[in-house]
Design a protein around this motif. Structure first.
Motif, PDB file in Angstrom:
ATOM      1  N   TRP A   1       0.803  -1.226   0.000  1.00 48.23           N
ATOM      2  CA  TRP A   1       0.000   0.000   0.000  1.00 48.23           C
ATOM      3  C   TRP A   1       0.830   1.267   0.000  1.00 48.23           C
ATOM      4  CZ3 TRP A   1      -4.863   0.309  -1.393  1.00 48.23           C
ATOM      5  CH2 TRP A   1      -5.583  -0.893  -1.407  1.00 48.23           C
ATOM      6  N   VAL A   2       2.149   1.129   0.088  1.00 44.12           N
ATOM      7  CA  VAL A   2       2.985   2.332   0.076  1.00 44.12           C
ATOM      8  C   VAL A   2       2.779   3.119  -1.222  1.00 44.12           C
ATOM      9  CG1 VAL A   2       5.340   3.203   0.038  1.00 44.12           C
ATOM     10  CG2 VAL A   2       4.717   1.398   1.631  1.00 44.12           C
ATOM     11  N   ALA A   3       2.811   2.392  -2.339  1.00 40.18           N
ATOM     12  CA  ALA A   3       2.668   3.057  -3.635  1.00 40.18           C
ATOM     13  C   ALA A   3       1.342   3.809  -3.718  1.00 40.18           C
ATOM     14  CB  ALA A   3       2.765   2.032  -4.755  1.00 40.18           C
ATOM     15  N   THR A   4       0.280   3.148  -3.270  1.00 42.89           N
ATOM     16  CA  THR A   4      -1.034   3.789  -3.316  1.00 42.89           C
ATOM     17  C   THR A   4      -1.070   5.020  -2.415  1.00 42.89           C
ATOM     18  OG1 THR A   4      -1.896   1.583  -3.621  1.00 42.89           O
ATOM     19  CG2 THR A   4      -3.486   3.309  -3.200  1.00 42.89           C
ATOM     20  N   ALA A   5      -0.419   4.903  -1.253  1.00 33.90           N
ATOM     21  CA  ALA A   5      -0.406   6.045  -0.331  1.00 33.90           C
ATOM     22  C   ALA A   5       0.264   7.247  -0.985  1.00 33.90           C
ATOM     23  CB  ALA A   5       0.317   5.679   0.965  1.00 33.90           C
ATOM     24  N   ILE A   6       1.362   6.996  -1.671  1.00 34.67           N
ATOM     25  CA  ILE A   6       2.073   8.100  -2.328  1.00 34.67           C
ATOM     26  C   ILE A   6       1.192   8.741  -3.394  1.00 34.67           C
ATOM     27  CG2 ILE A   6       4.009   8.613  -3.878  1.00 34.67           C
ATOM     28  CD1 ILE A   6       5.611   6.538  -2.275  1.00 34.67           C
ATOM     29  N   ARG A   7       0.482   7.886  -4.123  1.00 31.35           N
ATOM     30  CA  ARG A   7      -0.373   8.432  -5.174  1.00 31.35           C
ATOM     31  C   ARG A   7      -1.534   9.226  -4.599  1.00 31.35           C
ATOM     32  NH1 ARG A   7      -2.577   4.449  -9.555  1.00 31.35           N
ATOM     33  NH2 ARG A   7      -3.747   3.951  -7.697  1.00 31.35           N
ATOM     34  N   ILE A   8      -2.102   8.724  -3.512  1.00 30.98           N
ATOM     35  CA  ILE A   8      -3.226   9.452  -2.917  1.00 30.98           C
ATOM     36  C   ILE A   8      -2.750  10.784  -2.342  1.00 30.98           C
ATOM     37  CG2 ILE A   8      -4.980   9.403  -1.117  1.00 30.98           C
ATOM     38  CD1 ILE A   8      -5.201   6.463  -1.471  1.00 30.98           C
ATOM     39  N   GLU A   9      -1.576  10.770  -1.728  1.00 31.94           N
ATOM     40  CA  GLU A   9      -1.041  12.030  -1.190  1.00 31.94           C
ATOM     41  C   GLU A   9      -0.928  13.054  -2.312  1.00 31.94           C
ATOM     42  OE1 GLU A   9       1.610  15.207  -0.092  1.00 31.94           O
ATOM     43  OE2 GLU A   9       2.044  13.800  -1.690  1.00 31.94           O
ATOM     44  N   ALA A  10      -0.383  12.605  -3.438  1.00 29.50           N
ATOM     45  CA  ALA A  10      -0.221  13.525  -4.566  1.00 29.50           C
ATOM     46  C   ALA A  10      -1.583  14.038  -5.037  1.00 29.50           C
ATOM     47  CB  ALA A  10       0.518  12.837  -5.701  1.00 29.50           C
ATOM     48  N   SER A  11      -2.553  13.126  -5.137  1.00 30.83           N
ATOM     49  CA  SER A  11      -3.893  13.540  -5.596  1.00 30.83           C
ATOM     50  C   SER A  11      -4.506  14.557  -4.648  1.00 30.83           C
ATOM     51  CB  SER A  11      -4.831  12.335  -5.686  1.00 30.83           C
ATOM     52  OG  SER A  11      -4.388  11.449  -6.666  1.00 30.83           O
ATOM     53  N   LEU A  12      -4.428  14.266  -3.354  1.00 29.24           N
ATOM     54  CA  LEU A  12      -5.046  15.167  -2.390  1.00 29.24           C
ATOM     55  C   LEU A  12      -4.344  16.526  -2.382  1.00 29.24           C
ATOM     56  CD1 LEU A  12      -5.825  12.790   0.613  1.00 29.24           C
ATOM     57  CD2 LEU A  12      -7.390  13.725  -1.069  1.00 29.24           C
ATOM     58  N   SER A  13      -3.016  16.521  -2.472  1.00 29.81           N
ATOM     59  CA  SER A  13      -2.298  17.798  -2.524  1.00 29.81           C
ATOM     60  C   SER A  13      -2.676  18.546  -3.787  1.00 29.81           C
ATOM     61  CB  SER A  13      -0.787  17.573  -2.487  1.00 29.81           C
ATOM     62  OG  SER A  13      -0.415  17.003  -1.266  1.00 29.81           O
ATOM     63  N   PHE A  14      -2.866  17.803  -4.855  1.00 26.17           N
ATOM     64  CA  PHE A  14      -3.285  18.442  -6.105  1.00 26.17           C
ATOM     65  C   PHE A  14      -4.648  19.109  -5.933  1.00 26.17           C
ATOM     66  CE2 PHE A  14      -5.589  18.374 -10.105  1.00 26.17           C
ATOM     67  CZ  PHE A  14      -4.732  19.119 -10.898  1.00 26.17           C
ATOM     68  N   LEU A  15      -5.540  18.427  -5.224  1.00 25.68           N
ATOM     69  CA  LEU A  15      -6.880  18.984  -5.025  1.00 25.68           C
ATOM     70  C   LEU A  15      -6.883  20.094  -3.975  1.00 25.68           C
ATOM     71  CD1 LEU A  15      -9.031  15.723  -5.030  1.00 25.68           C
ATOM     72  CD2 LEU A  15      -8.946  17.468  -6.789  1.00 25.68           C
ATOM     73  N   GLY A  16      -5.721  20.348  -3.374  1.00 21.60           N
ATOM     74  CA  GLY A  16      -5.655  21.393  -2.354  1.00 21.60           C
ATOM     75  C   GLY A  16      -6.016  20.900  -0.967  1.00 21.60           C
ATOM     76  N   LEU A  17      -6.129  19.584  -0.816  1.00 18.54           N
ATOM     77  CA  LEU A  17      -6.515  19.040   0.487  1.00 18.54           C
ATOM     78  C   LEU A  17      -5.317  18.486   1.240  1.00 18.54           C
ATOM     79  CD1 LEU A  17      -9.690  17.084  -0.704  1.00 18.54           C
ATOM     80  CD2 LEU A  17      -9.627  19.245   0.506  1.00 18.54           C
ATOM     81  N   GLY A  18      -4.148  18.476   0.612  1.00 18.64           N
ATOM     82  CA  GLY A  18      -2.990  17.830   1.236  1.00 18.64           C
ATOM     83  C   GLY A  18      -1.967  18.825   1.745  1.00 18.64           C
ATOM     84  N   THR A  19      -0.712  18.606   1.371  1.00 17.18           N
ATOM     85  CA  THR A  19       0.383  19.479   1.790  1.00 17.18           C
ATOM     86  C   THR A  19       0.116  20.910   1.328  1.00 17.18           C
ATOM     87  OG1 THR A  19       1.833  17.595   1.459  1.00 17.18           O
ATOM     88  CG2 THR A  19       2.882  19.728   1.749  1.00 17.18           C
ATOM     89  N   GLN A  20       0.339  21.850   2.241  1.00 18.34           N
ATOM     90  CA  GLN A  20      -0.001  23.242   1.939  1.00 18.34           C
ATOM     91  C   GLN A  20       1.239  24.056   1.591  1.00 18.34           C
ATOM     92  OE1 GLN A  20      -3.426  24.535   2.098  1.00 18.34           O
ATOM     93  NE2 GLN A  20      -3.530  22.330   1.820  1.00 18.34           N
ATOM     94  N   PRO A  21       1.098  25.004   0.666  1.00 16.22           N
ATOM     95  CA  PRO A  21       2.215  25.882   0.341  1.00 16.22           C
ATOM     96  C   PRO A  21       2.563  26.768   1.535  1.00 16.22           C
ATOM     97  CG  PRO A  21       0.193  26.635  -0.705  1.00 16.22           C
ATOM     98  CD  PRO A  21      -0.098  25.311  -0.069  1.00 16.22           C
ATOM     99  N   PRO A  22       3.808  27.266   1.643  1.00 12.81           N
ATOM    100  CA  PRO A  22       4.849  27.228   0.615  1.00 12.81           C
ATOM    101  C   PRO A  22       5.605  25.901   0.546  1.00 12.81           C
ATOM    102  CG  PRO A  22       5.666  28.405   2.527  1.00 12.81           C
ATOM    103  CD  PRO A  22       4.250  28.036   2.832  1.00 12.81           C
ATOM    104  N   ALA A  23       5.342  24.980   1.493  1.00 10.09           N
ATOM    105  CA  ALA A  23       6.037  23.699   1.446  1.00 10.09           C
ATOM    106  C   ALA A  23       5.766  23.031   0.102  1.00 10.09           C
ATOM    107  CB  ALA A  23       5.555  22.808   2.582  1.00 10.09           C
TER     108      ALA A  23
END
Lengths: 535, 310, 295
Positions: free
Chosen positions: C221-243
């Motif tokens: 599930w590591v691979a899926t977790a990485i992909r979901i993190e990217a998707s959520l950050s893309f949607l603005g729900l994940g890692t926040q700028p400026p990071a």
């Protein structure tokens, strides 16, 4: 196998070609409608008495006429220059406490709602002033005591104190937009917001799927009938989508992105694009919360100001930002120009001086603090640049990003050490100082206070309150401005806050569309009734 | 079995509804401020809370919420005052047409590749097909969408890149690029599934028998093997449809398309509680409906299972 | 066989194991695994020593070099604040990898506890847990991730919780099934008879025996977790700028695609490569640790 695949690919190819061929058919429609891409997700309210979204105001500006307005494309409020839309003529009493407006006769409301009379004007203002209606405009006309319908076409506005600028806050658009009593009087503002009726050049024809509204020319418009029959406002929050749609010719006007470099990037792709921008636009000011350490120390505040290279920020925005030297921007009547200020109050970028001041204040080995900041593009990009510049002088500011509405809620509760505020005002010299620098407007922890984020006046700043009160009681405009300028000098010396830059509202326009005037100043909206396609 | 699934579905819905409700109330940020804007005064905020039912106890809000869902009354948006049910209904077709188009594209591209890959197992084409499938599986759909947007948005002026279109021809045009994005991802899934299912079937006894009887290889594959292999492919679609649906949220964002996903994301960004609630609910219902449909389909397609299922 | 089981675990090349015979595929998969392990090693090193690898400070702005294309000074160009895209992509590996590991681990810990309790005690606990798992398994993990983070709001911790929650039922199922089969063994009865507490039995007897399959599931599930993190950050729900994170680099990059697509391309390839490597290694780990779980 291969045969099967070939056939499938062939079919797919034919289908793709057929679909790709469709644009020509679609484009062959007779009259072109004017299409505008607004930076918002959906229509909120088309009731001018209750609206918080700029995109909606832009739409309202087409549906409604205003009693008065500055000449189109400007923010010129000189009595002699102001244009009339619904007014035939108007007058101010010598004490500036009574404003009389005579209405044009025979102005028809849309949707067969009858002729506009003084009763409609009175109704509009009465409902704005009524605390129970939830009007968002009441705060702007608190000095309005009552509205009197003298006869069918004459209205008198009675103020509770002299205000030579009442037209700026109360009679021009959007507040000056008049709604019909016969329609709006029978429903709440929320209901009316979805079925607006005005007297303007365009009326509502329908909605656009995915967010937006379509307008069509109003047959019985009392002024010059618009050349373009249909105007489509599409609400598209994503700046890239708007930009692409403009590049592809799908949209004629888009609301720009107030981001560094955006204008330049667009011009690279579309060299002939017309950029309509308002000066000064919004005023972006940084307030130090003087109730918090170490911002109670004037040396720290001055150091932080010396640490900001405002010219770089202005350059980064690529022509949509401008400087402000005093409290009011230089574009306002009475606003300070750089050369009018004494040398020590100009605060030009000087990182060495900033470091020295910090060391003097006991922060020679650095200063560290955290603030919260909205993610909205204009705020966020300014703060990102400030953060980086302050790092150079040893100030480590951590930014916690939150959404825009949360930011506004938190900022009004006195939790932030440094507050960035972007606001737009009519060019009236008293408004900014009174809103942000008077002790009575101090921000409070329970959220019941106003917008004086620095606590200036309550903390430090002796005499400024008095000067501002004096200005407000002064009926003569020139004298008013002089008093405000005295107050500004005091504020600049105490440094409770400073304006980083002004930021224009930007619209990008396809050159094939002519607005009928040049956009130079004003709120982030203009009339489209005189627009036409040139080629 | 079907009854069990129905009970499951009801549980799912209740669970999701409750979860959504609870989580939405602990969100930071004041919905009244969000709706009325910065200049709203205290009494305006109070009257707004009263009108939106935000000032009654939580359990009361929860009951209201449940009743409203049962009566399919999602209320009005806090921000725009629009009727949410009507809004979702207007946006639903865009999401459905995107998902359906993506599935069709996925089938058209994926099944032939999967068949080729299985029939020529171990060959160079198989190797290539599997690499492509693997890559398609690993490329995030929004990245693929972004690449397509860049290529078609700036370089090739073939299809519109933003919006959802109005009349039928323009809607079809607007559908092409988003559907292609999701369709390519779908094709990766489909080809993989087809390949493994076909390989599985080719090992079975009746195929060997058919071969032994001297039936031509092509006939074996198309008539017998493929047909049986399609059963797991079709039923496996359930989860892929749902994957497409969750992918459609990002795709709608990239191509600025209307749709349930963009309603949800807009709702989240503007802290429009009823809107987010309704959006999440619709996605939960999608899951339930697709799962039930797949169960039914499975029973229909495979007669042996119909008998086995009591 | 239900629909959902069909796709779990949803990693590629599920069918490869049944064709051990193929010389090609064995060679292909083993060499591939080595390469992918190297790729993961490189990503891990880059994330761990990001300051050393990155040519610039990822947050450092340079207004003399705004929105520039690739050059000798900036290999992948700069963004609208003049920040170096390569450096931001390198730093973007940090949230992705941290989350890719932490979310499955968190889901693994919670899921194991819940699954073991359900499997050991059976009865109504088991029925409720299993039913809830069934319900959650019907949702694609990305959709659950979106739902939870929509409710919790953005932020790294919330993101971990959201993704871990999406994975939870998978771990509960494995832990439960393994626990049930071990509980049936005679030595567990013996342990119960000798008066050991259930906590001790779960901890000492059962956990060591079921850890193998759980590690496999976590790896997958590591691979899926990485992909979901990217998707959520893309949607603005994940890692926040400026990071920087790969998802929000692509999101920000889209607003600058008119000038330079490099932000999108660089971050996009990083996610794809990382997901690919983890997928293949996940499969290989399964082959080594738990060959039977293939079917």
């Amino acid at each position: 196998m291969s045969k099967l695949r070939r056939r499938e690919f062939l079919m797919a190819g034919v289908a793709a070609a057929a679909i790709a061929g469709l644009p020509k058919m679609a484009r062959a429609q007779a009259t072109r409608s004017l299409r505008i891409g607004m930076s918002a997700t959906n229509v909120n309210s088309l009731d001018p008495r209750r609206s918080v979204q700029n995109a909606d105001n832009f739409v309202q500006r087409q549906i409604y006429d205003s009693l008065l307005d500055p000449p189109y494309g400007t923010f010129d409020l000189d009595y002699a220059d102001v244009v009339t839309e619904l007014a035939e003529s108007w007058q101010v009493s010598p004490d500036s406490k009574t404003w009389t407006v005579k209405l044009k006769q025979g102005v028809q409301f849309q949707k067969d709602a009858g002729e506009l009379t003084s009763e409609d004007v009175k109704f509009t203002y009465d409902t704005i002033m009524d605390k129970t209606t939830g009007s968002t405009q009441r705060v702007y006309i608190t000095d309005l005591e009552s509205v009197e319908a003298v006869d069918k076409y004459q209205v008198k506005f009675h103020l509770n104190k002299p205000n030579p600028n009442f037209h700026a806050s109360g009679l021009i658009s959007i507040i000056g937009s008049i709604v019909p009593k016969s329609v709006a009087g029978t429903m709440t503002m929320e209901q009316y917001a979805r079925q607006p009726v005005g007297t303007g050049p365009y009326e509502v024809a329908g909605t656009v799927s995915g967010g937006g509204v379509t307008l069509k020319a109003f047959e019985k418009y009392h002024g010059k009938k618009p050349e373009i029959d249909t105007v489509e406002f599409r609400y598209m929050a994503d700046p890239t989508a708007r930009t692409l749609a403009l590049l592809k010719g799908d949209l004629d006007i888009i609301e720009g992105a107030r981001l560094p470099g955006w204008v330049g990037q667009l011009k690279q792709q579309m060299p002939n694009v017309v950029i309509d921008q308002t000066r000064p636009g919004s005023i972006n000011t940084l307030y130090f919360n003087m109730s918090m350490k170490p911002f109670d120390d004037i040396r720290v505040r001055k150091a932080l100001r010396y640490g900001i290279d405002r010219n770089t920020i202005i350059t980064a925005f690529g022509g949509i930002a401008g400087p402000a030297w005093g409290i009011n921007p230089p574009e306002f009547p009475g606003g300070f120009k750089e050369t009018e200020l004494p040398e020590e109050l100009r605060y030009n970028y000087d990182p060495e001086k900033a470091k020295a001041l910090l060391a003097e204040a006991g922060h020679g080995d650095g200063l560290k603090f955290e603030i919260i900041m909205t993610q909205r593009e204009d705020y966020a990009s300014i703060m990102l640049m400030v953060q980086d510049m302050w790092r150079e002088i040893g100030v480590d500011m951590t930014i916690r990003t939150i959404d825009h509405t949360t930011y506004h809620a938190e900022k009004d509760k006195n939790v932030n050490a440094i507050v960035l505020q972007s606001s737009t005002f009519a060019p009236v010299s008293t408004q900014i100082p009174v809103t942000y620098y008077r002790s009575g407007a101090e921000v409070k922890s329970d959220g019941s206070g106003d917008q004086n984020y620095s606590h200036y006046g309550a903390i430090g700043g002796p005499g400024v309150d008095d000067l501002l009160d004096q200005a407000l009681a002064e009926g003569d405009l020139a004298k008013r401005q002089e008093i405000v300028r005295q107050a500004e000098l005091k504020i600049l010396a105490d440094m409770p806050a400073f304006t980083i830059c002004t930021l224009s509202f930007v619209y990008a326009r396809n050159p094939r569309l002519d607005l009928g005037f040049d956009v130079k100043a004003g709120y982030a909206r203009y009339r489209l009734g005189g627009a036409k396609f040139t080629s | 079995m079907l009854l069990n699934r129905l009970v499951d579905s009801v549980i799912t819905v209740i669970l999701v509804v409750t979860l959504v409700f609870v989580a939405m109330r602990i969100l930071p940020g004041d919905p009244a401020v969000a709706a009325l804007g910065d200049s709203a005064t205290a009494e305006q905020l109070a009257s707004f809370r009263e009108r939106m039912g935000l000032n009654v106890p939580l359990w009361h809000q929860y009951l209201d919420f449940l009743v409203n869902i049962v009566t399919l009354n999602f209320g009005t948006s806090m921000i725009t005052g629009e009727n949410i049910s009507a809004m979702l209904l207007a946006n639903l077709p865009y999401t459905v047409e995107l998902t359906v188009a993506a599935m069709i594209i996925g089938m058209i591209i994926g099944v032939p590749i999967g068949v080729l890959s299985a029939v020529k197992r171990g060959s160079f084409p198989d190797y290539i097909a599997r690499i492509i499938a693997l890559a398609g599986f690993c490329i995030p759909d929004f990245f693929l969408g972004a690449l397509i947007l860049i290529v078609f948005g700036l370089k090739l002026d073939l299809f519109p890149v933003t919006g959802g279109g109005t009349d039928f021809p323009s809607r079809m045009q607007h559908l092409v690029l988003p559907a292609m994005t999701l369709g390519l991802v779908m094709a990766a899934f489909t080809s993989r599934l087809t390949r493994s299912a076909l390989l599985e079937v080719l090992k079975r006894d009746y195929i060997r028998t058919a071969r032994a009887k001297g039936v031509t290889e092509r006939w074996v594959i198309y008539k017998h093997a493929l047909r049986n292999a399609l059963i797991p492919v079709v039923t496996g679609f359930g989860i892929y449809i749902l994957t497409m649906l969750s992918g459609s949220i990002a795709i709608e964002l990239i191509f600025a398309r209307p749709g349930v996903g963009s309603v949800l994301i807009n709702g989240i960004n503007s802290r429009d509680y009823p809107m987010v609630q309704a959006g999440l609910l619709v996605f939960a219902l999608f899951v339930v409906v697709v799962n039930i449909a797949m169960d039914l389909l499975y029973v229909l397609i495979d007669p042996r299972l119909r008998r086995a299922a009591r | 066989m239900t629909v959902t089981e069909n796709i779990i675990p949803d990693t590629p090349a599920v069918e490869e194991k049944s064709e051990r015979a193929g010389f090609w595929s064995t060679l292909f998969s083993s060499r591939m695994t080595v390469v992918c392990l190297c790729v993961i090693g490189i990503f891990a090193a880059i994330a761990a020593f990001a300051p050393w690898f990155a040519p610039y400070d990822p947050l450092k702005q340079n207004f003399l070099a705004m929105s520039k294309g690739p050059s000798a000074a900036h290999w992948f160009g700069t963004d609208r604040y003049g920040r170096d895209i390569l450096s931001r992509t390198i730093y973007g590996a940090r949230p992705s990898l941290a989350l890719g590991v932490m979310a499955p681990v968190l889901a693994g810990i919670v899921g194991t506890v819940v699954g073991m309790l359900a499997g050991y005690f059976g009865g109504w606990i088991d029925r409720i847990v299993s039913r809830l798992c069934d319900v959650l398994m019907a949702f694609p993990s990305l959709l659950i991730g979106i739902m939870i983070s929509a409710a919790l709001g953005p932020g790294f911790t919330n993101l971990i919780v959201a993704i871990a929650f999406a994975f939870l039922p998978r771990f509960v199922r494995v832990a439960r099934a393994s626990t049930m089969s071990i509980t049936a063994e005679p030595y567990i009865d013996a342990a119960v008879a000798s008066g050991q507490s259930w906590m001790r039995i779960l901890w000492k007897q059962i956990l060591p025996n079921i850890s193998g399959p759980l590690v496999v599931v976590a790896t997958l599930w590591v691979a899926t977790a990485i992909r979901i993190e990217a998707s959520l950050s893309f949607l603005g729900l994940g890692t926040q700028p400026p990071a920087a994170s790969w998802g929000n680099l692509i999101r920000d990059g889209l607003t600058e695609m008119l000038v330079s697509p490099w932000s999108v391309i660089t971050a996009g390839f990083a996610v794809t490569l990382c997901v690919l490597a983890f997928n293949i290694v996940g499969d290989a780990v399964r082959d080594v640790l738990d060959p039977e779980s293939r079917d």
